[in-house]
Scaffold this motif. Structure first.
Motif, PDB file in Angstrom:
ATOM      1  N   SER A 131       0.806  -1.222   0.000  1.00  0.00           N
ATOM      2  CA  SER A 131       0.000   0.000   0.000  1.00  0.00           C
ATOM      3  C   SER A 131       0.838   1.271   0.000  1.00  0.00           C
ATOM      4  N   GLN A 176      -7.499   2.298  -6.920  1.00  0.00           N
ATOM      5  CA  GLN A 176      -8.414   3.408  -7.190  1.00  0.00           C
ATOM      6  C   GLN A 176      -8.817   3.493  -8.657  1.00  0.00           C
ATOM      7  N   ALA A 188       2.345   4.413  -4.824  1.00  0.00           N
ATOM      8  CA  ALA A 188       1.348   5.365  -5.322  1.00  0.00           C
ATOM      9  C   ALA A 188       1.480   5.545  -6.829  1.00  0.00           C
ATOM     10  N   THR A 219      -3.617   0.660  -2.670  1.00  0.00           N
ATOM     11  CA  THR A 219      -4.778   1.558  -2.583  1.00  0.00           C
ATOM     12  C   THR A 219      -4.502   3.000  -2.999  1.00  0.00           C
ATOM     13  N   GLN A 220      -3.237   3.341  -3.273  1.00  0.00           N
ATOM     14  CA  GLN A 220      -2.924   4.713  -3.659  1.00  0.00           C
ATOM     15  C   GLN A 220      -2.704   4.891  -5.161  1.00  0.00           C
TER      16      GLN A 220
END
Length: 433
Positions: free
Chosen positions: A325, A387, A328, A356-357
């Motif tokens: 996680s 995302q 990014a 999740t980024q």
């Protein structure tokens, strides 16, 4: 009675026991001379089996793979019995040991493996699977790192590497696609010929006379290390493994599994490991799994992409960052240059599930770069739990149109979360969504 003799006697079964008869039949019925694969799956005591195997080991052995499942309860002492016997031989070209979830094995076994392998100067293929072995610590990685470092040498010359790549290209694309999803497996002779891919290192130097007295050795061509879920590992172990990886310049097949490591293995350790790939100029296949490692951040991915620059012979790339996680969107733009330089890349597998980024733009950048590869045959991208938007997913699918085999999945798969080594057919089943 000497301590060593007492140890051997403790493991020795009766001469006509079912275990002895089974192993004798297994050795007699080998389909390939010099090759032997032994699995103690379903056997109550691996230590007894290893003693028998050591006694029956054929002298013509060139390739050995041993599987020690957790249920067989192997110990350091039991494994050492076999390793001591192998240390008396000198002809191994390929060696593999699978010890998944063996609770009693420690770094001492890896130290003994390293000492044994030092006698096998023709070794080109090495597989060590110690995933989920709770007592394997930094001392084990340090031993492997030292062994690999001592075997460091120069990769094949440009002409040799180009000839190898041409030979592999004749029908090799389909084989690479079939194998790209596996976690680790010993290469077959058809897939990989260590003599064809390796040359012995030059001993010319200012101390030439001394060097000529040193034994020459083959260079490693295939290295497979699996320490998934070894919770005693830390940066210290990773750092001591790095000199060995850096010295493995001749490797054409590299598989490293460091998934599920504890937080003592930080981004600093991972970056050092990733940076070692920069020395592997003839690398053709890379499998890297750091699934579930909480300390993998953007800086780690940037370091990895930098190390993958100028990999002209790369044909298969498998990277698993599931659950990392700390990664990014912006770091995915680092893939642009390595993908641009890997003109022969045929197979790409990327897992960013539960990262999740990461948003649409990062995945779009990867797909755009991958689509430009002239020889791309298969592209697999897992993006569940990120995302990614519905529009973004549709754009990715549109971008990758024209590639023969494309799978872009939003499903989140948990089947490999325990770091188990799956067989190829199981992995293939997981690939279809």
């Amino acid at each position: 009675m000497a301590a060593g003799a007492e140890e051997d006697a403790a493991f020795a079964p009766a001469a006509d026991s079912p275990l002895v008869r089974w192993l004798r039949r297994l050795i007699e019925r080998r389909t390939e001379p010099g090759e032997l694969k032994v699995s103690f799956q379903g056997r109550p005591s691996a230590d007894e089996g290893l003693q028998v195997l050591a006694d029956l080991l054929p002298d013509d052995l060139t390739s050995l793979e041993v599987e020690l499942p957790a249920s067989s309860q192997p110990s350091d002492a039991g494994v050492k019995v076999l390793l001591d016997r192998l240390e008396q031989q000198t002809g191994l070209v390929a060696f593999g040991m699978r010890c998944n979830m063996c609770a009693e094995l420690t770094g001492g076994t890896l130290q003994a493996v390293s000492a044994m392998l030092a006698n096998h100067l023709d070794l080109t293929d090495l597989l060590l699977d110690f995933s989920m072995c709770a007592k394997v610590g930094d001392d084990g990685l340090a031993a492997i790192g030292k062994f690999l470092g001592d075997r460091a040498g120069e990769p094949p010359e440009e002409g040799e590497a180009a000839a190898d790549a041409e030979l592999e290209g004749q029908g090799g694309g389909e084989k690479a696609a079939a194998n790209m999803d596996r976690t680790s497996a010993m290469p077959s002779k058809d897939t990989f010929d260590g003599e064809r891919h390796c040359r012995r290192p030059s001993r010319k130097s200012t101390a030439e006379t001394q060097k000529e007295k040193e034994p020459e050795f083959a260079l490693l061509a295939c290295l497979d290390l699996n320490f998934h879920g070894c919770l005693m590992l830390s940066d210290d172990g990773l750092d001591k493994l790095v000199p060995g990886l850096t010295g493995a310049r001749s490797c054409r097949v590299m598989r490293i599994d460091l998934g599920g490591l504890p937080t003592r293995a930080t981004s600093s350790g991972f970056k050092n490991v990733f940076g070692a790939f920069a020395t592997m100029s003839v690398l053709a296949e890379l499998f890297l799994n750091v699934r579930g490692s909480a300390e993998v951040y953007d800086s780690c991915l940037v370091t990895l992409c930098s190390a993958l620059l100028a990999k002209e012979h790369m044909r298969s790339l498998h990277l698993n960052f599931h659950g990392c996680s700390g990664i990014a969107t912006q770091s995915l733009f680092s893939f642009k240059d390595p993908l641009r330089s890997a003109k022969k890349l045929e197979n790409i597998f990327l897992d960013f599930s539960e990262c999740t980024q990461i948003h649409d733009k990062g995945f779009q950048e990867i797909c755009t770069c991958a689509k430009a590869l002239p020889e791309l045959k298969r592209f697999v991208l897992h993006i569940g739990g990120t995302q990614i938007s519905n529009v973004g997913l549709a754009d990715l699918e549109q971008t990758m149109k024209g590639v023969p085999d494309v799978k872009i999945s939003r499903a989140v798969k948990w089947a490999m979360s325990q770091g188990l080594t799956f067989k190829e057919k199981d992995i293939a089943a997981l690939g279809d969504d």
